[in-house]
Design a protein around this motif. Structure first.
Motif, PDB file in Angstrom:
ATOM      1  N   GLN A 120       0.849  -1.203   0.000  1.00  0.00           N
ATOM      2  CA  GLN A 120       0.000   0.000   0.000  1.00  0.00           C
ATOM      3  C   GLN A 120       0.885   1.253   0.000  1.00  0.00           C
ATOM      4  O   GLN A 120       2.065   1.161   0.327  1.00  0.00           O
ATOM      5  N   ASP A 121       0.288   2.392  -0.367  1.00  0.00           N
ATOM      6  CA  ASP A 121       1.046   3.649  -0.354  1.00  0.00           C
ATOM      7  C   ASP A 121       1.518   3.947   1.074  1.00  0.00           C
ATOM      8  O   ASP A 121       0.789   3.674   2.035  1.00  0.00           O
ATOM      9  N   LEU A 122       2.716   4.511   1.171  1.00  0.00           N
ATOM     10  CA  LEU A 122       3.255   4.845   2.496  1.00  0.00           C
ATOM     11  C   LEU A 122       3.848   6.252   2.466  1.00  0.00           C
ATOM     12  O   LEU A 122       4.425   6.658   1.462  1.00  0.00           O
ATOM     13  N   ASP A 123       3.697   6.979   3.567  1.00  0.00           N
ATOM     14  CA  ASP A 123       4.347   8.279   3.710  1.00  0.00           C
ATOM     15  C   ASP A 123       5.075   8.304   5.054  1.00  0.00           C
ATOM     16  O   ASP A 123       4.435   8.396   6.099  1.00  0.00           O
ATOM     17  N   ARG A 124       6.387   8.193   4.983  1.00  0.00           N
ATOM     18  CA  ARG A 124       7.184   8.204   6.215  1.00  0.00           C
ATOM     19  C   ARG A 124       8.135   9.401   6.236  1.00  0.00           C
ATOM     20  O   ARG A 124       9.211   9.329   6.837  1.00  0.00           O
ATOM     21  N   ILE A 125       7.752  10.460   5.547  1.00  0.00           N
ATOM     22  CA  ILE A 125       8.559  11.689   5.614  1.00  0.00           C
ATOM     23  C   ILE A 125       8.540  12.174   7.061  1.00  0.00           C
ATOM     24  O   ILE A 125       7.486  12.219   7.690  1.00  0.00           O
ATOM     25  N   ASP A 126       9.744  12.502   7.560  1.00  0.00           N
ATOM     26  CA  ASP A 126       9.860  12.818   8.976  1.00  0.00           C
ATOM     27  C   ASP A 126      10.222  14.301   9.162  1.00  0.00           C
ATOM     28  O   ASP A 126      11.390  14.676   9.094  1.00  0.00           O
ATOM     29  N   ASP A 127       9.190  15.125   9.383  1.00  0.00           N
ATOM     30  CA  ASP A 127       9.424  16.573   9.468  1.00  0.00           C
ATOM     31  C   ASP A 127      10.281  16.971  10.674  1.00  0.00           C
ATOM     32  O   ASP A 127      11.009  17.955  10.611  1.00  0.00           O
ATOM     33  N   ARG A 128      10.193  16.178  11.750  1.00  0.00           N
ATOM     34  CA  ARG A 128      11.025  16.524  12.916  1.00  0.00           C
ATOM     35  C   ARG A 128      12.503  16.327  12.606  1.00  0.00           C
ATOM     36  O   ARG A 128      13.359  17.103  13.011  1.00  0.00           O
ATOM     37  N   ARG A 129      12.781  15.269  11.833  1.00  0.00           N
ATOM     38  CA  ARG A 129      14.195  15.043  11.463  1.00  0.00           C
ATOM     39  C   ARG A 129      14.666  16.104  10.473  1.00  0.00           C
ATOM     40  O   ARG A 129      15.825  16.495  10.493  1.00  0.00           O
ATOM     41  N   ILE A 130      13.769  16.554   9.606  1.00  0.00           N
ATOM     42  CA  ILE A 130      14.150  17.638   8.681  1.00  0.00           C
ATOM     43  C   ILE A 130      14.530  18.866   9.505  1.00  0.00           C
ATOM     44  O   ILE A 130      15.545  19.513   9.257  1.00  0.00           O
ATOM     45  N   SER A 131      13.725  19.182  10.535  1.00  0.00           N
ATOM     46  CA  SER A 131      14.024  20.351  11.393  1.00  0.00           C
ATOM     47  C   SER A 131      15.360  20.205  12.096  1.00  0.00           C
ATOM     48  O   SER A 131      16.153  21.151  12.140  1.00  0.00           O
ATOM     49  N   SER A 132      15.614  19.032  12.672  1.00  0.00           N
ATOM     50  CA  SER A 132      16.856  18.941  13.439  1.00  0.00           C
ATOM     51  C   SER A 132      18.067  18.898  12.510  1.00  0.00           C
ATOM     52  O   SER A 132      19.116  19.470  12.826  1.00  0.00           O
ATOM     53  N   PHE A 133      17.918  18.279  11.327  1.00  0.00           N
ATOM     54  CA  PHE A 133      19.014  18.285  10.337  1.00  0.00           C
ATOM     55  C   PHE A 133      19.291  19.735   9.900  1.00  0.00           C
ATOM     56  O   PHE A 133      20.444  20.171   9.843  1.00  0.00           O
ATOM     57  N   ALA A 134      18.238  20.483   9.634  1.00  0.00           N
ATOM     58  CA  ALA A 134      18.395  21.891   9.235  1.00  0.00           C
ATOM     59  C   ALA A 134      19.095  22.675  10.358  1.00  0.00           C
ATOM     60  O   ALA A 134      19.953  23.517  10.082  1.00  0.00           O
ATOM     61  N   GLY A 135      18.730  22.395  11.598  1.00  0.00           N
ATOM     62  CA  GLY A 135      19.354  23.075  12.742  1.00  0.00           C
ATOM     63  C   GLY A 135      20.855  22.805  12.801  1.00  0.00           C
ATOM     64  O   GLY A 135      21.656  23.719  13.030  1.00  0.00           O
ATOM     65  N   GLU A 136      21.228  21.555  12.574  1.00  0.00           N
ATOM     66  CA  GLU A 136      22.662  21.207  12.592  1.00  0.00           C
ATOM     67  C   GLU A 136      23.403  21.938  11.473  1.00  0.00           C
ATOM     68  O   GLU A 136      24.489  22.476  11.673  1.00  0.00           O
ATOM     69  N   LEU A 137      22.785  21.940  10.283  1.00  0.00           N
ATOM     70  CA  LEU A 137      23.436  22.613   9.142  1.00  0.00           C
ATOM     71  C   LEU A 137      23.575  24.107   9.407  1.00  0.00           C
ATOM     72  O   LEU A 137      24.600  24.721   9.113  1.00  0.00           O
ATOM     73  N   TYR A 138      22.522  24.673   9.989  1.00  0.00           N
ATOM     74  CA  TYR A 138      22.546  26.123  10.216  1.00  0.00           C
ATOM     75  C   TYR A 138      23.619  26.508  11.236  1.00  0.00           C
ATOM     76  O   TYR A 138      24.293  27.532  11.082  1.00  0.00           O
ATOM     77  N   SER A 139      23.807  25.678  12.258  1.00  0.00           N
ATOM     78  CA  SER A 139      24.816  26.057  13.255  1.00  0.00           C
ATOM     79  C   SER A 139      26.220  25.996  12.650  1.00  0.00           C
ATOM     80  O   SER A 139      27.079  26.808  12.994  1.00  0.00           O
ATOM     81  N   VAL A 140      26.440  25.075  11.707  1.00  0.00           N
ATOM     82  CA  VAL A 140      27.742  25.032  11.026  1.00  0.00           C
ATOM     83  C   VAL A 140      27.906  26.265  10.134  1.00  0.00           C
ATOM     84  O   VAL A 140      28.971  26.891  10.096  1.00  0.00           O
TER      85      VAL A 140
END
Ligand SMILES: Cc1cc2nc3c(=O)[nH]c(=O)nc-3n(C[C@H](O)[C@H](O)[C@H](O)COP(=O)(O)O)c2cc1C
Length: 178
Positions: A152-172
């Motif tokens: 069946q169709d699945l959506d496992r996009i993880d917006d919380r992980r996108i936020s924390s990944f973006a946070g790590e990139l931004y601090s660098v």
């Protein structure tokens, strides 16, 4: 000079969607940041349109790709090998899009990119994946159903992980900007 260059690959649009959400999140974090004096410059392109000049012209380079049968698309693997020296001269973020979760997904993340690039990266993440069975080419649908046991169709996009990944990139990036 670009602050961040994001290169993505993928056949069915999920990785592109993740790159868009990542860009939006980075812009949101920058806007909220009290010490931000200007908007951040972000260039986002399919990896096949990225050149070595784009890498040299970026403070931070982010590469993302989907996992098909355990591997990243060839175009992204080739891009990494072709641009090894340039990539090693930059701060790098890496992400994958996949449907596996937990330890299986972590294993895929570690194995997907070349070891030298993964070791060099300042951040890496699995941002989740999505599949719409109707949109897959028939051979891919067969593989996903048979080996992925997905029916069946699945959506496992993880917006919380996108936020924390973006946070790590931004601090660098902030450290780079001084
Ligand atoms: C042919 C095929 C093989 C796949 N193999 C895997 C896999 O080995 N592991 C996994 O976690 N997800 C697997 N997936 C799921 C994709 O990684 C997921 O749907 C991803 O979000 C697709 O990104 P895209 O829309 O950018 O192509 C597979 C999907 C397809 C179509």
């Amino acid at each position: 000079m670009q602050d961040i260059v994001i290169g993505y690959a993928g056949k069915y649009g999920t990785t592109k969607e993740l790159s868009k959400r990542l860009e939006a999140e980075l812009r949101a974090i920058a806007t909220q940041s009290a010490d931000q004096r200007r908007e951040i410059d972000i260039l986002r392109l399919p990896v096949r349109e990225l050149s070595v000049e784009h890498i040299h012209d970026a403070r931070v380079v982010v590469l993302g790709g989907p996992i098909y049968a355990g591997r990243l698309p060839r175009v992204l693997r080739k891009f990494c090998e072709r641009n090894r020296t340039a990539l090693l001269s930059r701060d790098i973020g890496l992400f994958i899009s996949c449907l596996y979760q937990d330890q299986q997904a972590r294993d895929q993340l570690v194995q997907a990119f070349p070891q030298w690039l993964f070791d060099h990266a300042i951040a890496s993440a699995n941002l989740g994946g999505r599949v719409k069975l109707d949109e897959l080419k028939s051979i891919d649908r067969l593989l996903v159903k048979r080996f992925g046991k997905i029916d069946q169709d699945l959506d496992r996009i993880d917006d919380r992980r996108i936020s924390s990944f973006a946070g790590e990139l931004y601090s660098v990036l902030k450290r780079e900007l001084g």
